[in-house]
Design a protein around this motif. Structure first.
Motif, PDB file in Angstrom:
ATOM      1  N   ASP A 161      48.844   8.429  34.737  1.00  0.00           N
ATOM      2  CA  ASP A 161      48.013   8.571  33.443  1.00  0.00           C
ATOM      3  C   ASP A 161      47.554  10.306  33.667  1.00  0.00           C
ATOM      4  OD1 ASP A 161      45.916   9.178  31.578  1.00  0.00           O
ATOM      5  OD2 ASP A 161      44.948   7.416  32.226  1.00  0.00           O
ATOM      6  N   TRP A 162      47.569  11.258  32.649  1.00  0.00           N
ATOM      7  CA  TRP A 162      47.198  12.581  33.036  1.00  0.00           C
ATOM      8  C   TRP A 162      45.739  12.931  33.311  1.00  0.00           C
ATOM      9  CZ3 TRP A 162      43.377  14.189  30.039  1.00  0.00           C
ATOM     10  CH2 TRP A 162      43.116  13.657  28.802  1.00  0.00           C
ATOM     11  N   ARG A 163      45.070  11.581  33.157  1.00  0.00           N
ATOM     12  CA  ARG A 163      43.490  11.826  33.424  1.00  0.00           C
ATOM     13  C   ARG A 163      43.348  11.933  34.949  1.00  0.00           C
ATOM     14  NH1 ARG A 163      40.439  11.143  28.761  1.00  0.00           N
ATOM     15  NH2 ARG A 163      41.605  10.304  27.226  1.00  0.00           N
ATOM     16  N   LEU A 164      44.202  11.310  35.962  1.00  0.00           N
ATOM     17  CA  LEU A 164      44.323  11.181  37.069  1.00  0.00           C
ATOM     18  C   LEU A 164      44.395  12.426  37.845  1.00  0.00           C
ATOM     19  CD1 LEU A 164      46.257   8.011  37.865  1.00  0.00           C
ATOM     20  CD2 LEU A 164      43.999   8.307  38.016  1.00  0.00           C
ATOM     21  N   VAL A 165      45.198  13.179  37.056  1.00  0.00           N
ATOM     22  CA  VAL A 165      45.445  14.805  37.666  1.00  0.00           C
ATOM     23  C   VAL A 165      44.097  15.473  37.515  1.00  0.00           C
ATOM     24  CG1 VAL A 165      46.611  16.774  37.153  1.00  0.00           C
ATOM     25  CG2 VAL A 165      47.848  14.774  36.455  1.00  0.00           C
ATOM     26  N   PHE A 166      43.313  15.298  36.760  1.00  0.00           N
ATOM     27  CA  PHE A 166      41.925  16.090  36.656  1.00  0.00           C
ATOM     28  C   PHE A 166      41.350  15.542  37.609  1.00  0.00           C
ATOM     29  CE2 PHE A 166      43.833  17.167  32.574  1.00  0.00           C
ATOM     30  CZ  PHE A 166      43.722  18.562  32.596  1.00  0.00           C
ATOM     31  N   TRP A 167      40.990  14.273  37.907  1.00  0.00           N
ATOM     32  CA  TRP A 167      40.323  13.727  38.850  1.00  0.00           C
ATOM     33  C   TRP A 167      40.751  14.078  40.129  1.00  0.00           C
ATOM     34  CZ3 TRP A 167      35.834  11.783  38.032  1.00  0.00           C
ATOM     35  CH2 TRP A 167      35.579  11.108  36.912  1.00  0.00           C
ATOM     36  N   PHE A 168      41.977  14.375  40.361  1.00  0.00           N
ATOM     37  CA  PHE A 168      42.445  14.889  41.727  1.00  0.00           C
ATOM     38  C   PHE A 168      41.918  16.246  41.934  1.00  0.00           C
ATOM     39  CE2 PHE A 168      45.903  17.491  43.963  1.00  0.00           C
ATOM     40  CZ  PHE A 168      45.911  16.762  45.067  1.00  0.00           C
ATOM     41  N   MET A 169      41.971  17.075  40.940  1.00  0.00           N
ATOM     42  CA  MET A 169      41.530  18.433  41.043  1.00  0.00           C
ATOM     43  C   MET A 169      40.065  18.584  41.273  1.00  0.00           C
ATOM     44  SD  MET A 169      44.047  20.426  38.499  1.00  0.00           S
ATOM     45  CE  MET A 169      43.672  19.329  36.904  1.00  0.00           C
ATOM     46  N   ALA A 170      39.133  17.576  40.833  1.00  0.00           N
ATOM     47  CA  ALA A 170      37.871  17.492  40.943  1.00  0.00           C
ATOM     48  C   ALA A 170      37.431  17.163  42.478  1.00  0.00           C
ATOM     49  CB  ALA A 170      37.005  16.421  40.132  1.00  0.00           C
ATOM     50  N   ALA A 171      38.481  16.441  43.009  1.00  0.00           N
ATOM     51  CA  ALA A 171      38.396  16.156  44.362  1.00  0.00           C
ATOM     52  C   ALA A 171      38.586  17.282  45.369  1.00  0.00           C
ATOM     53  CB  ALA A 171      39.053  14.848  44.663  1.00  0.00           C
ATOM     54  N   LEU A 172      39.606  17.964  45.093  1.00  0.00           N
ATOM     55  CA  LEU A 172      40.062  19.268  45.689  1.00  0.00           C
ATOM     56  C   LEU A 172      38.839  20.259  45.601  1.00  0.00           C
ATOM     57  CD1 LEU A 172      43.348  20.099  44.539  1.00  0.00           C
ATOM     58  CD2 LEU A 172      42.812  19.119  46.950  1.00  0.00           C
ATOM     59  N   GLY A 173      38.164  20.417  44.638  1.00  0.00           N
ATOM     60  CA  GLY A 173      37.154  21.218  44.283  1.00  0.00           C
ATOM     61  C   GLY A 173      35.878  20.897  45.073  1.00  0.00           C
ATOM     62  N   LEU A 174      35.554  19.450  45.217  1.00  0.00           N
ATOM     63  CA  LEU A 174      34.692  19.185  46.250  1.00  0.00           C
ATOM     64  C   LEU A 174      34.794  19.489  47.803  1.00  0.00           C
ATOM     65  CD1 LEU A 174      32.068  17.554  46.779  1.00  0.00           C
ATOM     66  CD2 LEU A 174      33.299  15.650  46.988  1.00  0.00           C
ATOM     67  N   LEU A 175      36.130  19.350  48.065  1.00  0.00           N
ATOM     68  CA  LEU A 175      36.692  19.887  49.500  1.00  0.00           C
ATOM     69  C   LEU A 175      36.229  21.288  49.971  1.00  0.00           C
ATOM     70  CD1 LEU A 175      40.048  17.844  50.136  1.00  0.00           C
ATOM     71  CD2 LEU A 175      37.586  17.472  51.113  1.00  0.00           C
ATOM     72  N   THR A 176      36.646  21.981  48.558  1.00  0.00           N
ATOM     73  CA  THR A 176      36.596  23.800  48.552  1.00  0.00           C
ATOM     74  C   THR A 176      35.006  23.783  48.774  1.00  0.00           C
ATOM     75  OG1 THR A 176      38.638  23.894  47.352  1.00  0.00           O
ATOM     76  CG2 THR A 176      37.063  25.647  47.553  1.00  0.00           C
ATOM     77  N   LEU A 177      34.457  23.147  48.029  1.00  0.00           N
ATOM     78  CA  LEU A 177      32.938  23.547  48.156  1.00  0.00           C
ATOM     79  C   LEU A 177      32.378  23.351  49.399  1.00  0.00           C
ATOM     80  CD1 LEU A 177      30.114  23.644  46.223  1.00  0.00           C
ATOM     81  CD2 LEU A 177      29.887  21.338  46.344  1.00  0.00           C
ATOM     82  N   ILE A 178      32.883  22.303  50.245  1.00  0.00           N
ATOM     83  CA  ILE A 178      32.088  21.961  51.682  1.00  0.00           C
ATOM     84  C   ILE A 178      32.960  22.899  52.535  1.00  0.00           C
ATOM     85  CG2 ILE A 178      32.336  20.374  53.597  1.00  0.00           C
ATOM     86  CD1 ILE A 178      32.518  18.047  51.317  1.00  0.00           C
ATOM     87  N   GLY A 179      34.236  23.473  52.587  1.00  0.00           N
ATOM     88  CA  GLY A 179      34.854  24.507  53.144  1.00  0.00           C
ATOM     89  C   GLY A 179      34.047  25.817  53.106  1.00  0.00           C
ATOM     90  N   ILE A 180      33.610  26.255  51.840  1.00  0.00           N
ATOM     91  CA  ILE A 180      32.911  27.679  51.511  1.00  0.00           C
ATOM     92  C   ILE A 180      31.798  27.579  52.407  1.00  0.00           C
ATOM     93  CG2 ILE A 180      31.824  28.875  49.707  1.00  0.00           C
ATOM     94  CD1 ILE A 180      34.295  28.021  47.991  1.00  0.00           C
ATOM     95  N   LEU A 181      30.677  26.312  51.976  1.00  0.00           N
ATOM     96  CA  LEU A 181      29.599  26.210  52.629  1.00  0.00           C
ATOM     97  C   LEU A 181      29.552  26.419  54.080  1.00  0.00           C
ATOM     98  CD1 LEU A 181      26.409  25.319  52.098  1.00  0.00           C
ATOM     99  CD2 LEU A 181      27.134  22.918  52.386  1.00  0.00           C
ATOM    100  N   VAL A 182      30.682  25.887  54.668  1.00  0.00           N
ATOM    101  CA  VAL A 182      30.718  25.719  56.149  1.00  0.00           C
ATOM    102  C   VAL A 182      31.491  27.053  56.909  1.00  0.00           C
ATOM    103  CG1 VAL A 182      31.831  24.645  58.176  1.00  0.00           C
ATOM    104  CG2 VAL A 182      30.899  23.367  56.265  1.00  0.00           C
ATOM    105  N   THR A 183      32.250  27.640  56.194  1.00  0.00           N
ATOM    106  CA  THR A 183      33.028  28.579  56.912  1.00  0.00           C
ATOM    107  C   THR A 183      32.875  30.037  56.409  1.00  0.00           C
ATOM    108  OG1 THR A 183      34.930  28.691  55.559  1.00  0.00           O
ATOM    109  CG2 THR A 183      34.848  26.986  57.132  1.00  0.00           C
ATOM    110  N   THR A 184      32.337  30.123  55.434  1.00  0.00           N
ATOM    111  CA  THR A 184      32.317  31.466  54.581  1.00  0.00           C
ATOM    112  C   THR A 184      31.150  32.326  55.113  1.00  0.00           C
ATOM    113  OG1 THR A 184      33.505  30.748  52.702  1.00  0.00           O
ATOM    114  CG2 THR A 184      32.644  32.733  52.476  1.00  0.00           C
ATOM    115  N   PRO A 185      31.197  33.661  55.547  1.00  0.00           N
ATOM    116  CA  PRO A 185      30.259  34.319  55.878  1.00  0.00           C
ATOM    117  C   PRO A 185      29.672  34.985  54.496  1.00  0.00           C
ATOM    118  CG  PRO A 185      32.366  35.735  56.289  1.00  0.00           C
ATOM    119  CD  PRO A 185      32.740  34.025  55.879  1.00  0.00           C
ATOM    120  N   ASN A 186      28.270  35.298  54.468  1.00  0.00           N
ATOM    121  CA  ASN A 186      27.807  35.777  53.392  1.00  0.00           C
ATOM    122  C   ASN A 186      27.712  37.233  53.490  1.00  0.00           C
ATOM    123  OD1 ASN A 186      26.321  35.940  51.070  1.00  0.00           O
ATOM    124  ND2 ASN A 186      24.231  35.340  51.846  1.00  0.00           N
ATOM    125  N   ILE A 187      28.616  37.775  53.400  1.00  0.00           N
ATOM    126  CA  ILE A 187      28.834  39.405  53.416  1.00  0.00           C
ATOM    127  C   ILE A 187      28.300  40.059  52.204  1.00  0.00           C
ATOM    128  CG2 ILE A 187      30.546  41.320  53.333  1.00  0.00           C
ATOM    129  CD1 ILE A 187      32.643  39.220  54.613  1.00  0.00           C
TER     130      ILE A 187
END
Length: 391
Positions: A161-187
């Motif tokens: 189902d094509w809808r699963l593709v967008f759920w997958f991308m939302a999950a990737l977005g959540l992982l990125t959100l956590i990664g930015i919060l933890v690793t990125t310096p506030n330059i």
């Protein structure tokens, strides 16, 4: 205690984010048939999902970045990724084509600022001689999305189902959100950016010429790219598995082309651009003629990807490195210009298809547009100020 993360770790998080954003933009090209069947619209209409996304990036991206120019980069990245997650959830639950189209507007609005800020931070944490490579690294997430994310999304949508593709991308977005919060310096920049000063880049002759090459020439790529999936079906006779393989090799070419171009020294950007555009024009003109032979369909997919995304970092770098007066805004403008070209190319392809022209004619038009970009690049060789690309 605050942890300090390496440059490579920060770039890896940015690549995950640009992978997710890039997959969101381009995965629809592998799902056009599924959208048309499930939402009761014509295939030519589903091309609007790419066109509307690109127009939104081109228009709303710079506006959003200008409005938020005085905000700190890290909190802004977090806010943009939250918008990305919500937009993909909206797409996954869309009851009709209009709501799906609306979700594309929201995800597109964050695209250019996100890429721009990631490139700004990547350049800030890199040595001067590695600036082109830093830009290519950020762009690398998008090309890996083309290689893995788009064919995977096409397979997932085709088999389930094509809808699963967008759920997958939302999950990737959540992982990125956590990664930015933890690793990125506030330059933070040494001085608060001023909109008036940053907009001076639009008077820079190097920047303007590169924008012209992208909008008037490189846009031809998207005239053909938008309809790769139905071209695979018509000329190569591919089913879901074959289309997935074709999209994968397009992406493999994209990744290789991107990182090869990322190693180009700033002083050689224009000369390498000439070669890349010439090769890309030849690939586009011959594309449909060779698709009928299954092995050549894979080869042409690879060359199409290598030419397209081997050219992109060269053009990106020519804008960002030349626009020294706009360190905060140049990356966003570059991303927006590419998506303006995307919109022009996709709209032209949709128009030609809707008017009854063949896919072969569409690739001829695409090749002619790339050739015009090549002519503009020859002119640029004579007119550009090469000193701005010195480290």
């Amino acid at each position: 205690m605050r942890m300090n993360f390496s440059r490579n770790m920060i770039l890896a998080v940015f690549m995950l984010g640009t992978f997710a954003v890039g997959m969101t933009e381009y995965v629809v090209t592998g799902l056009l048939t599924q959208f048309a069947e499930d939402l009761n619209v014509e295939v030519s209409t589903t091309g609007l999902l790419l066109t509307v996304y690109a127009i939104s990036v081109a228009i709303f991206g710079p506006i959003l970045r200008i409005v938020t120019l005085k905000f700190s980069p890290k909190p802004l990245l977090l806010a943009l990724m939250i918008l990305f997650i919500l937009s993909n959830i909206l797409a996954a639950t869309a009851p009709n084509f209009d709501i799906l189209l609306l979700s594309r507007l929201f995800s597109a609005a964050m695209h250019a600022p996100f890429f721009g800020i990631c490139m700004y931070i990547a350049i800030s944490i890199s040595d001067p001689t590695k600036r082109t490579g830093a830009i290519a690294a950020v762009q690398g997430g998008l090309t890996i999305a083309i290689m893995i994310g788009v064919p995977f999304g096409s397979f997932l949508g085709g088999m389930f189902d094509w809808r699963l593709v967008f759920w997958f991308m939302a999950a990737l977005g959540l992982l990125t959100l956590i990664g930015i919060l933890v690793t990125t310096p506030n330059i933070r920049p040494s001085e608060v950016p001023k909109v008036k000063d940053e907009l001076q880049m639009l008077k820079n002759k190097n920047v303007l010429m590169t924008i012209a090459i992208i909008v008037l020439g490189f846009s031809g790529v998207f005239t053909a790219y938008t309809f790769k999936e139905p071209m695979y079906r018509e000329f190569a006779g591919f089913d879901v598995t074959g289309i997935t393989l074709g999209l994968f090799f397009f992406g493999l070419g994209a990744v290789i082309g991107n990182f090869v171009s990322g190693s180009v020294r700033p002083s050689r950007l224009t000369s390498r651009l000439l070669l890349a555009l010439a090769a890309l024009a030849v690939v586009l003109v011959s594309f449909t003629h060779l698709l009928a032979f299954a092995p050549m369909a894979i080869v042409m997919s690879f060359l199409f990807g290598a030419g397209t995304f081997g050219t992109t970092p060269l053009l990106n770098a020519k804008i960002i490195l030349a626009a020294k007066e706009a360190p905060s805004l140049s990356g966003t403008i570059a991303a927006s210009v590419f998506n303006l070209a995307n919109a022009i190319g996709a709209a032209l392809g949709s128009f030609l298809l809707g008017a009854g022209f063949s896919y072969t004619t569409i690739t001829y038009v695409a090749g002619a547009m790339i050739t015009f970009g090549l002519i503009l690049t020859f002119i640029n060789v004579k007119t550009e100020d090469r000193s701005v690309y010195e480290a």
